[in-house]
Design an enzyme around this catalytic site. Sequence first.
Site, short mmCIF file in Angstrom:
data_model
loop_
_atom_site.label_atom_id
_atom_site.label_comp_id
_atom_site.label_asym_id
_atom_site.label_seq_id
_atom_site.Cartn_x
_atom_site.Cartn_y
_atom_site.Cartn_z
N LYS A 54 0.84 -1.21 0.00
CA LYS A 54 0.00 0.00 0.00
C LYS A 54 0.87 1.25 0.00
CE LYS A 54 -1.71 1.63 4.01
NZ LYS A 54 -1.46 3.08 4.23
N ASN A 55 1.83 1.30 0.93
CA ASN A 55 2.60 2.54 1.08
C ASN A 55 3.51 2.81 -0.11
OD1 ASN A 55 1.33 3.03 3.45
ND2 ASN A 55 3.07 2.51 4.79
N ARG A 94 -3.70 10.93 4.57
CA ARG A 94 -2.53 11.80 4.63
C ARG A 94 -1.62 11.68 3.42
NH1 ARG A 94 -0.18 14.55 8.38
NH2 ARG A 94 1.81 14.11 7.39
N CYS A 103 -4.09 13.07 12.70
CA CYS A 103 -4.87 11.84 12.58
C CYS A 103 -4.80 11.12 13.91
CB CYS A 103 -4.38 10.98 11.43
SG CYS A 103 -2.80 10.23 11.74
N ARG A 158 1.36 14.67 13.16
CA ARG A 158 1.91 14.45 11.83
C ARG A 158 2.00 15.73 10.99
NH1 ARG A 158 -0.59 8.81 9.69
NH2 ARG A 158 1.35 8.63 8.57
N MET A 191 3.87 18.72 8.46
CA MET A 191 4.52 18.59 7.14
C MET A 191 5.72 19.51 7.01
SD MET A 191 1.70 18.13 4.16
CE MET A 191 2.96 18.15 2.90
N ASP A 192 6.26 19.94 8.16
CA ASP A 192 7.35 20.92 8.12
C ASP A 192 8.57 20.42 7.32
OD1 ASP A 192 7.35 19.10 10.32
OD2 ASP A 192 9.04 20.16 11.20
N LEU A 193 8.87 19.13 7.42
CA LEU A 193 10.05 18.61 6.73
C LEU A 193 9.85 18.60 5.21
CD1 LEU A 193 10.79 15.66 9.18
CD2 LEU A 193 11.96 17.86 9.07
N ASP A 224 4.48 0.36 12.11
CA ASP A 224 3.25 -0.20 11.54
C ASP A 224 3.03 -1.66 11.92
OD1 ASP A 224 2.70 2.22 10.38
OD2 ASP A 224 3.16 1.63 8.33
N ILE A 233 8.01 6.56 16.95
CA ILE A 233 7.71 7.28 15.71
C ILE A 233 6.48 8.17 15.87
CG2 ILE A 233 7.29 7.04 13.22
CD1 ILE A 233 9.99 5.88 14.03
N ARG A 244 -8.80 0.03 4.37
CA ARG A 244 -7.79 0.96 3.84
C ARG A 244 -6.49 0.21 3.51
NH1 ARG A 244 -6.06 5.33 7.54
NH2 ARG A 244 -4.68 5.51 5.75
C1 UD1 Z 1 4.74 6.64 6.37
C2 UD1 Z 1 3.77 5.50 6.18
C3 UD1 Z 1 3.18 5.09 7.53
C4 UD1 Z 1 4.30 4.78 8.53
C5 UD1 Z 1 5.28 5.94 8.61
C6 UD1 Z 1 6.48 5.63 9.49
C7 UD1 Z 1 2.91 5.94 3.96
C8 UD1 Z 1 1.74 6.31 3.12
N1 UD1 Z 1 2.71 5.92 5.28
O1 UD1 Z 1 3.99 7.75 6.85
O2 UD1 Z 1 2.36 3.94 7.33
O3 UD1 Z 1 3.73 4.57 9.81
O4 UD1 Z 1 5.77 6.25 7.29
O5 UD1 Z 1 7.13 4.49 9.05
O6 UD1 Z 1 3.96 5.60 3.46
N2 UD1 Z 1 7.08 14.23 10.79
C9 UD1 Z 1 7.28 15.56 11.13
N3 UD1 Z 1 7.32 16.47 10.12
C10 UD1 Z 1 7.16 16.13 8.80
C11 UD1 Z 1 6.96 14.77 8.48
C12 UD1 Z 1 6.92 13.84 9.51
O7 UD1 Z 1 7.42 15.91 12.29
O8 UD1 Z 1 7.21 17.01 7.93
C13 UD1 Z 1 7.00 13.21 11.89
C14 UD1 Z 1 5.61 12.58 11.96
O9 UD1 Z 1 4.72 13.36 12.72
C15 UD1 Z 1 5.92 11.25 12.62
C16 UD1 Z 1 7.31 10.92 12.08
O10 UD1 Z 1 7.87 12.14 11.60
O11 UD1 Z 1 5.97 11.38 14.01
C17 UD1 Z 1 7.31 9.88 10.98
O12 UD1 Z 1 6.58 10.37 9.89
P1 UD1 Z 1 6.90 9.96 8.38
O13 UD1 Z 1 8.10 9.09 8.31
O14 UD1 Z 1 6.87 11.21 7.55
O15 UD1 Z 1 5.63 9.09 8.04
P2 UD1 Z 1 4.63 9.21 6.84
O16 UD1 Z 1 5.37 9.42 5.57
O17 UD1 Z 1 3.54 10.16 7.18
#
Ligand code: UD1
Length: 422
Positions: A22-23, A94, A118, A123, A125-127, A308, A330, A400
């Site tokens: 899925k991811n 997301r 969520c 979660r 999106m700053d990065l 996950d 995480i 999902r």
């Molecule tokens: C992806 C996976 C999700 C998995 C996660 C971690 C998909 C569609 N989803 O989610 O199933 O649980 O990786 O392996 O691939 N963060 C920030 N700022 C950002 C981005 C992330 O602080 O801009 C934090 C998030 O809040 C979280 C952590 O970083 O605490 C990990 O997030 P991230 O690795 O980005 O996960 P996703 O890509 O959302």
Amino acid sequence: MDSILVTGGGPLNGQIPIAGAKNACLTLMPATLLSEEPLTLTNAPRLSDIKTMTLLLQSLGAEVSSLQDGQVLAMSSHDLTSHVADYDIVRKMRASNLVLGPMLARLGQAVVSLPGGCAIGARPMDLHIHGLEALGAEIELKDGYLHAKAPKGLKGAVIKLSFASVGATENIMMAATLAKGTTVIKNAAREPEIVDLADCLRKMGAQIEGDGSPDITIQGVDRLHGATHQVVTDRIELGTYMLAPAICGGEVELLGGRIDLVGAFCEKLDAAGIQVTETDKGLKVSRRNGRVKAVDVVTEPFPGFPTDLQAQMMALMCTAEGTSVLEEKIFENRFMHAPELTRMGARIDVHGGHATVTGVERLKGAPVMATDLRASVSLILAGLAAEGETVVSRVYHLDRGYEHVVRKLSGVGARIERVRDQ
Ligand code: UD1
């Protein structure tokens, strides 16, 4: 709303086919936006999240056809008609934010709703934003939407992520394929889904090196072309079904399973007394004699133990001999399955990012509620091992991320059925 009825029982035996990830599919689909030529994905999983991404891409003007019972996705972004990812779609999932990088690179502009928090955490999106800004994008937040533009085009840069975010790595990598010059992503995520995306982008003509390591280098090109790509095996579905014979006993072969996708997870299974062997067709899992042993788990970015699979591992630990500590590093709020498992007789004490689980001899069936995708399947696993009946409600979470869950588990002898809402 439908629910799943599970009757706990004896050992499970047989084979379970594992679907495409899925991811991976959710990041491969937006890659179509990078090229005018068609992108075809094979081994796509049949899931509601894939339908949501299909709707999102179609709302941008892409053509997406689902062929061969949904296992092939034929996409074309020849004529994009919109650069706005609407809140109504993004709030459902997301991963919709993965259209940001590709749209910006191809069209020079993108308006994408912020997804909001969520169940498992804020979660942000700053990065993603910092990375795309480093490539020259101008991004502002207005009315809940990120308005991004790159009037002079994107330009390669060195970007150091403060955390190895999967989504940020994907968005930046896709955007950088069409940027001028060289981009280096430092402290990049190393998940197999990143490697799969890089493989697909290379087939489309992108120049990428170092994926699977913390430093990914992307040499921008003028345009990408069409390609056909097979989606990598879903390591989370794989790990989930590996836990079914671990918790119930028996021997199950996971078709398409690969040990390199679940290395850290297998180490924990081994310590718990679960045997995993490689076969011609995948992985075979069985429980050694006696009760499973308690093991401690810390979730980490790949190649560490995946967040996950934390909920599903907790279900196993609920019936283990001894006490285990599961630490979630995480997501800040990913223990919502704990109170539901407690309703089934589990002994779990959650304190901050730690859950201490003291195994019991046998769980007891109960009505429980799915709170998120992985939590829902952990309750099904617990139900398979419990005495009596468990009814898991709110199964839309399950739809999902797990295709044909009832068919796959009943195929190995589980007593499980979907109860349709009248
Ligand atoms: C992806 C996976 C999700 C998995 C996660 C971690 C998909 C569609 N989803 O989610 O199933 O649980 O990786 O392996 O691939 N963060 C920030 N700022 C950002 C981005 C992330 O602080 O801009 C934090 C998030 O809040 C979280 C952590 O970083 O605490 C990990 O997030 P991230 O690795 O980005 O996960 P996703 O890509 O959302």
